[in-house]
Design a protein around this motif. Structure first.
Motif, PDB file in Angstrom:
ATOM      1  N   ALA A 108      -2.709  47.151  13.255  1.00 40.10           N
ATOM      2  CA  ALA A 108      -1.446  46.883  12.564  1.00 40.10           C
ATOM      3  C   ALA A 108      -0.252  47.322  13.406  1.00 40.10           C
ATOM      4  CB  ALA A 108      -1.420  47.570  11.201  1.00 40.10           C
ATOM      5  N   GLN A 109      -0.378  48.453  14.087  1.00 41.13           N
ATOM      6  CA  GLN A 109       0.711  48.893  14.965  1.00 41.13           C
ATOM      7  C   GLN A 109       0.874  47.941  16.151  1.00 41.13           C
ATOM      8  OE1 GLN A 109       0.198  53.056  15.964  1.00 41.13           O
ATOM      9  NE2 GLN A 109       0.017  53.643  13.805  1.00 41.13           N
ATOM     10  N   LEU A 110      -0.236  47.451  16.670  1.00 39.17           N
ATOM     11  CA  LEU A 110      -0.163  46.454  17.737  1.00 39.17           C
ATOM     12  C   LEU A 110       0.477  45.167  17.215  1.00 39.17           C
ATOM     13  CD1 LEU A 110      -0.860  45.570  20.615  1.00 39.17           C
ATOM     14  CD2 LEU A 110      -3.142  44.954  19.794  1.00 39.17           C
ATOM     15  N   ALA A 111       0.170  44.811  15.973  1.00 43.22           N
ATOM     16  CA  ALA A 111       0.774  43.617  15.376  1.00 43.22           C
ATOM     17  C   ALA A 111       2.279  43.765  15.234  1.00 43.22           C
ATOM     18  CB  ALA A 111       0.151  43.348  14.010  1.00 43.22           C
ATOM     19  N   ALA A 112       2.750  44.987  14.978  1.00 41.19           N
ATOM     20  CA  ALA A 112       4.192  45.219  14.891  1.00 41.19           C
ATOM     21  C   ALA A 112       4.862  44.918  16.224  1.00 41.19           C
ATOM     22  CB  ALA A 112       4.462  46.658  14.458  1.00 41.19           C
ATOM     23  N   VAL A 113       4.211  45.322  17.325  1.00 45.33           N
ATOM     24  CA  VAL A 113       4.779  45.075  18.649  1.00 45.33           C
ATOM     25  C   VAL A 113       4.729  43.589  18.993  1.00 45.33           C
ATOM     26  CG1 VAL A 113       4.622  45.587  21.107  1.00 45.33           C
ATOM     27  CG2 VAL A 113       4.117  47.375  19.432  1.00 45.33           C
ATOM     28  N   ILE A 114       3.566  42.967  18.818  1.00 45.37           N
ATOM     29  CA  ILE A 114       3.434  41.556  19.183  1.00 45.37           C
ATOM     30  C   ILE A 114       4.300  40.692  18.272  1.00 45.37           C
ATOM     31  CG2 ILE A 114       1.823  39.620  19.360  1.00 45.37           C
ATOM     32  CD1 ILE A 114      -0.311  41.558  20.270  1.00 45.37           C
ATOM     33  N   GLY A 115       4.375  41.045  16.984  1.00 45.72           N
ATOM     34  CA  GLY A 115       5.261  40.308  16.081  1.00 45.72           C
ATOM     35  C   GLY A 115       6.704  40.385  16.528  1.00 45.72           C
ATOM     36  N   HIS A 116       7.132  41.559  16.970  1.00 46.02           N
ATOM     37  CA  HIS A 116       8.481  41.756  17.492  1.00 46.02           C
ATOM     38  C   HIS A 116       8.724  40.865  18.717  1.00 46.02           C
ATOM     39  CE1 HIS A 116      11.982  44.256  18.859  1.00 46.02           C
ATOM     40  NE2 HIS A 116      11.531  43.872  20.046  1.00 46.02           N
ATOM     41  N   GLU A 117       7.760  40.845  19.635  1.00 43.36           N
ATOM     42  CA  GLU A 117       7.929  40.072  20.865  1.00 43.36           C
ATOM     43  C   GLU A 117       7.915  38.561  20.596  1.00 43.36           C
ATOM     44  OE1 GLU A 117       8.899  41.437  23.544  1.00 43.36           O
ATOM     45  OE2 GLU A 117       8.613  43.477  22.800  1.00 43.36           O
ATOM     46  N   VAL A 118       7.017  38.119  19.714  1.00 43.78           N
ATOM     47  CA  VAL A 118       6.992  36.697  19.347  1.00 43.78           C
ATOM     48  C   VAL A 118       8.306  36.310  18.663  1.00 43.78           C
ATOM     49  CG1 VAL A 118       5.894  35.017  17.804  1.00 43.78           C
ATOM     50  CG2 VAL A 118       4.490  36.492  19.265  1.00 43.78           C
ATOM     51  N   ALA A 119       8.880  37.223  17.889  1.00 45.49           N
ATOM     52  CA  ALA A 119      10.155  36.955  17.220  1.00 45.49           C
ATOM     53  C   ALA A 119      11.263  36.695  18.237  1.00 45.49           C
ATOM     54  CB  ALA A 119      10.527  38.114  16.305  1.00 45.49           C
ATOM     55  N   HIS A 120      11.236  37.398  19.368  1.00 47.58           N
ATOM     56  CA  HIS A 120      12.232  37.138  20.415  1.00 47.58           C
ATOM     57  C   HIS A 120      12.165  35.679  20.870  1.00 47.58           C
ATOM     58  CE1 HIS A 120      14.077  40.990  21.126  1.00 47.58           C
ATOM     59  NE2 HIS A 120      12.944  41.603  21.451  1.00 47.58           N
ATOM     60  N   VAL A 121      10.949  35.169  21.054  1.00 52.94           N
ATOM     61  CA  VAL A 121      10.782  33.771  21.477  1.00 52.94           C
ATOM     62  C   VAL A 121      11.212  32.833  20.360  1.00 52.94           C
ATOM     63  CG1 VAL A 121       9.105  32.033  22.208  1.00 52.94           C
ATOM     64  CG2 VAL A 121       8.936  34.375  23.090  1.00 52.94           C
ATOM     65  N   LEU A 122      10.773  33.149  19.151  1.00 49.70           N
ATOM     66  CA  LEU A 122      11.064  32.308  17.998  1.00 49.70           C
ATOM     67  C   LEU A 122      12.570  32.184  17.762  1.00 49.70           C
ATOM     68  CD1 LEU A 122       8.893  32.574  14.827  1.00 49.70           C
ATOM     69  CD2 LEU A 122      11.334  32.321  14.577  1.00 49.70           C
ATOM     70  N   ALA A 123      13.316  33.282  17.992  1.00 50.51           N
ATOM     71  CA  ALA A 123      14.771  33.285  17.784  1.00 50.51           C
ATOM     72  C   ALA A 123      15.543  32.881  19.036  1.00 50.51           C
ATOM     73  CB  ALA A 123      15.219  34.668  17.320  1.00 50.51           C
ATOM     74  N   ASP A 124      14.841  32.492  20.094  1.00 54.27           N
ATOM     75  CA  ASP A 124      15.490  32.005  21.315  1.00 54.27           C
ATOM     76  C   ASP A 124      16.416  33.046  21.941  1.00 54.27           C
ATOM     77  OD1 ASP A 124      15.314  29.909  23.020  1.00 54.27           O
ATOM     78  OD2 ASP A 124      16.669  28.562  21.954  1.00 54.27           O
ATOM     79  N   HIS A 125      16.029  34.304  21.866  1.00 59.83           N
ATOM     80  CA  HIS A 125      16.893  35.365  22.383  1.00 59.83           C
ATOM     81  C   HIS A 125      17.057  35.284  23.897  1.00 59.83           C
ATOM     82  CE1 HIS A 125      16.080  38.083  18.642  1.00 59.83           C
ATOM     83  NE2 HIS A 125      17.045  37.216  18.434  1.00 59.83           N
ATOM     84  N   GLY A 126      16.015  34.885  24.618  1.00 54.43           N
ATOM     85  CA  GLY A 126      16.123  34.779  26.066  1.00 54.43           C
ATOM     86  C   GLY A 126      17.175  33.764  26.473  1.00 54.43           C
TER      87      GLY A 126
END
Length: 267
Positions: free
Chosen positions: A124-142
């Motif tokens: 679950a803690q790993l999911a928090a990190v990966i969810g955060h990183e996928v959210a960056h892509v999903l929100a087009d932050h780059g």
């Protein structure tokens, strides 16, 4: 001649906000001007270069756990934000790097450092990190960050031309460069981090991972990371600020989690 060039540059800059105004999945307005295909290609190239330089973990148990969590998180991201433009396929790799870090890149690439698993102690803690990183892509932050950096450089170029030959012109450009970093770049980076935290919380809950583990993760990070620079000089929110924001959104996340099917990535 120079005056005509400056007027033309000013006119082009005035059109920038009209060219790529969009919204993130949370409804925040953003300016993105780099084509998605180019962002995806840049992400793929960066990932390929990293794989050539950095050894990939051969630990079968670690790879199974990371692949399982990433698969569930990506599926939940697609379900939670169906209108977002996500890559069709994702490649996941665990790198032999001792730093507690992870990343996701446009084009569908996820990298997890082996050192992260000493801080993200549960799936679950790993999911928090990966969810955060996928959210960056999903929100087009780059794309938003790249667009912003290009805009700052254009404005500084303009100031340099205007100040050419004047006493203190170089100092003015340096001051504006620092001001742009503190007034635009850093707050934008923190806004991206805060948005990715909350989106990642919603994603992990939708995937069936206990969202309360996101708070436990950041407490682990705080214990492992030592001191941080003052928040106004950092691209990331302070650990305490992150925890507070996550706790404020926890009630809704827990309701989502209770309605989700349980997931087991411990094996």
């Amino acid at each position: 001649m120079r005056q005509r060039f400056l007027l033309r540059l000013l006119f082009m800059l005035s059109l920038v906000p009209l060219a790529g105004c969009e919204e993130t999945p949370t409804g925040r307005s953003q300016l993105v001007l780099v084509p998605d295909t180019l962002m995806a290609q840049m992400g793929e190239d960066a990932f390929d270069q990293l794989r050539q330089r950095q050894p990939v973990s051969r630990d079968a148990a670690v790879n199974r756990r990371v692949q399982c969590v990433a698969r569930e998180v990506v599926a939940a991201a697609e379900a939670r934000y169906p209108d977002a433009d996500l890559p069709e396929t994702w490649e996941v790799a665990v790198f032999e790097d001792s730093s507690p870090n992870a990343f996701a890149l446009p084009g569908g690439r996820i990298g997890v450092h082996a050192g992260l698993l000493r801080v993200a102690k549960t799936p679950a803690q790993l999911a928090a990190v990966i969810g955060h990183e996928v959210a960056h892509v999903l929100a087009d932050h780059g794309n938003e960050r790249l667009t912003q950096q290009l805009g700052i450089k254009a404005v500084l170029l303009l100031v340099g031309l205007l100040g050419e030959g004047e006493l203190g012109g170089q100092q003015l450009m340096q001051a504006l460069g620092l001001g742009a970093r503190l007034g635009i770049s850093l707050p934008f980076s923190r806004a991206h981090e805060e948005e990715a935290d909350l989106m990642g919380l919603a994603i992990m809950a939708r995937a069936g991972f206990d969202p309360q583990q996101s708070v436990a993760l950041w407490r682990n990070m705080a214990a492992a990371g030592g001191g941080q620079p003052p928040e106004f000089l950092s691209t990331h929110p302070a650990h305490g600020s992150r925890i507070k924001a996550l706790q404020q959104a926890m009630e809704e996340a827990l309701a989502t989690y209770r309605a989700a099917s349980p997931v087991d990535c411990s094996g």
